[in-house]
Design an enzyme around this catalytic site. Structure first.
Site, PDB file in Angstrom:
ATOM      1  N   ASP A 104       0.881  -1.451   0.038  1.00 44.00           N
ATOM      2  CA  ASP A 104      -0.286   0.093   0.132  1.00 44.00           C
ATOM      3  C   ASP A 104       1.002   1.201  -0.053  1.00 44.00           C
ATOM      4  OD1 ASP A 104      -2.407  -1.590  -0.058  1.00 44.00           O
ATOM      5  OD2 ASP A 104      -2.590  -1.487   2.269  1.00 44.00           O
TER       6      ASP A 104
ATOM      7  N   ASP B  40     -13.585  -4.567  -1.788  1.00 46.21           N
ATOM      8  CA  ASP B  40     -13.652  -4.277  -0.477  1.00 46.21           C
ATOM      9  C   ASP B  40     -14.899  -4.702   0.365  1.00 46.21           C
ATOM     10  OD1 ASP B  40     -11.050  -3.360  -0.726  1.00 46.21           O
ATOM     11  OD2 ASP B  40     -11.442  -1.403  -0.696  1.00 46.21           O
TER      12      ASP B  40
END
Lengths: 270, 250
Positions: B11, B130
């Site tokens: 990330d 997600d």
């Protein structure tokens, strides 16, 4: 003459130093000469950068040969430029010169790589450059990757359009539960192969939904589920693989180095 | 033989790798490029870079990192975060990424999936989902876990696959950063619904967790925290997973 004059003068003044400089320049030229020049065909789809990076890592010099179609319509960024240009005459002029540019690119290269991420529908872009490509392939080593291998066959179940038709056979959709067939697969190499020399554990990265089943020129096989397919072909100076050597870590780099060595050998003979 | 994949996930925020817990509380884990190189040398099968700042701030993903990674790393990698249009995707792919991952943009404009797939092939399109548990099942969240869309995650995965996605990157928001194992029920539900490879994400804590998500049908396991915090290494994990009878590339 003007550029030669200062070196000549220096040579007379300090013969030893000038000799060294000449030697160094000679060595540099030698290194450049031994680096084979490989043309990567950009036909408007696919990851050209990765292939170029990997080949450079393996000691080759790369040049990008853009097909006329890639220059005009298929590149997204170039499409914008083309619509802004309303002058039809100018576009026509650009077309002939881009075709000539492409042919010239192949001419000066020691070998040709046809990479491939995309769909068989790109065959229409390839058919336009058929003549110069086939002419170059007769003389120079050729390496097809993934779709670049499939385009060596005449047709595919994926899309209409005809490929180069160098090998006999058809490109079929894999019979496998999950498609695309993505990931690392072990392959079995048949017989002696120049490409796979020195690779002990042949595991490569695949990413495709279509493949060739059964060809006389097969040099390696792999499976997707229970579906056996061809993953490498060799015929004279023409090589092709279904997997992505540029993405297969150390094994892939070894395979590309082998190809660069083949190119070096071939260009010495020429 | 077909190998299951171990994929470290980076990330990225401003060139640095960060790791949060349940999408919040970010901590820095190191420089993106050097971490990527390290994982590559350790035998990672693939890499995923997610620009987590991009989607939230509406910035387009930077292509400089992509170019650098492509020059030095010779395994496949996916870049995601902030990709809204076909042009964004084209820019990333032309800079050397193998796949792009889209999340918010795909939910808001599902036709973006076939658009990119037609131009670059299905294999280049990873749809990231997600998902968070709710009373009925799992709901899809967008904007980096900030917006609940109320869409059923399993149905969305199935639709994405039929629209031409090449892979699904499924993150369980409940498990993310907890190190207590993947959401196995979610993974197997999506696996049964969508006939494309599944990358499971969120919650990896040990080799055992990875084994169980592979057995549930996932093709790849995404790891972040346990690698960034040096709790284990890829070779060690692979050895442990392989000893459980799951084929690993070593």
């Amino acid at each position: 003459m003007g550029t030669n004059a200062p070196t000549q003068a220096r040579k007379r003044a300090k013969p030893q130093r000038a000799g060294q400089m000449l030697k160094r320049a000679f060595m540099r030229a030698q290194r450049m000469r031994t680096k084979p020049k490989i043309a990567i065909i950009d036909y408007g789809a696919g990851n050209i950068a990765s292939v170029a990076n990997a080949l450079e890592k393996c000691g080759a010099k790369t040049i990008i040969a853009k097909t006329p179609a890639a220059m005009e319509t298929s590149g997204i960024q170039t499409r914008k430029a083309a619509t802004q240009n309303s002058d039809v005459q100018a576009q026509k002029g650009a077309k002939t010169s881009s075709a000539a540019k492409f042919a010239a690119c192949l001419q000066k290269a020691d070998a040709i790589v046809l990479p491939g991420v995309g769909s068989f529908s790109c065959a229409k872009n390839i058919s336009k450059i058929r003549a110069p490509l086939l002419a170059a392939m007769e003389k120079k080593p050729f390496f097809g990757i993934c779709l670049g291998m499939q385009l060596l066959f005449s047709n595919s179940e994926e899309a209409k359009g005809s490929g180069l038709g160098i090998f006999e056979g058809k490109v079929r959709r894999l019979k496998c539960k999950k498609l695309p067939n993505v990931g690392w697969r072990s392959i079995s190499i048949k017989g002696k192969s120049l490409l796979f020399a020195g690779i002990k554990k042949p595991v490569f990265y695949f990413c495709h939904s279509y493949a060739i089943r059964g060809s006389k020129r097969t040099s390696a096989l792999s499976c997707a589920g229970s579906d056996k397919f061809v993953c490498a072909l060799e015929k004279g100076n023409t090589f092709a693989v279904q997997f992505h050597p540029e993405k297969s870590g150390p094994n892939g780099l070894k395979l590309l180095s082998n190809f660069v060595k083949i190119v070096q050998g071939a260009s010495k003979c020429r | 033989m077909q190998y299951k994949r171990i994929i470290p996930c980076l990330d990225v925020k401003c060139g640095q790798v960060v790791k949060g817990k349940s999408f919040r509380r970010l901590a820095y884990a190191g420089d993106a490029l050097s971490l990527a190189k390290k994982y590559c040398e350790q035998g990672a099968d693939e890499l995923v870079f997610l620009d987590i700042a991009a989607s939230a701030q509406g910035r387009s993903t930077y292509s400089r990192l992509t170019r650098k990674v492509a020059q030095e790393i010779f395994i496949p990698f996916t870049v995601g975060g902030g990709i809204r249009t076909l042009e964004d995707a084209a820019q990333i792919l032309q800079n050397g990424a193998d796949k792009i991952s889209i999340n918010t943009a795909a939910v808001e404009n599902p036709l973006l999936i076939p658009q990119i797939a037609e131009k670059f092939g299905s294999q280049a399109v990873v749809v990231a989902i997600d998902a968070k548990r709710n009373a009925k099942g799992w709901s899809v969240f967008t904007y980096g876990g900030r917006k609940d869309t109320g869409i059923d995650a399993v149905k969305w995965a199935k639709k994405a696959a039929s629209l031409g996605a090449g892979e699904i990157l499924l993150t369980s928001m409940d498990q993310d950063g907890t190190n207590s194992g993947y959401d196995i029920a979610l993974s197997s539900a999506v696996c049964a619904a969508a006939n494309i490879p599944l990358i499971a994400s969120g919650g990896a804590g040990s080799a055992k967790d990875i084994c169980s998500v592979f057995k549930a049908g996932a093709d790849a396991a995404l790891l972040a925290g346990i690698l960034h915090r040096n709790e284990t290494t890829i070779p060690r994990l692979k050895k442990q997973v392989a000893s459980a009878g799951i084929p690993m590339r070593t």
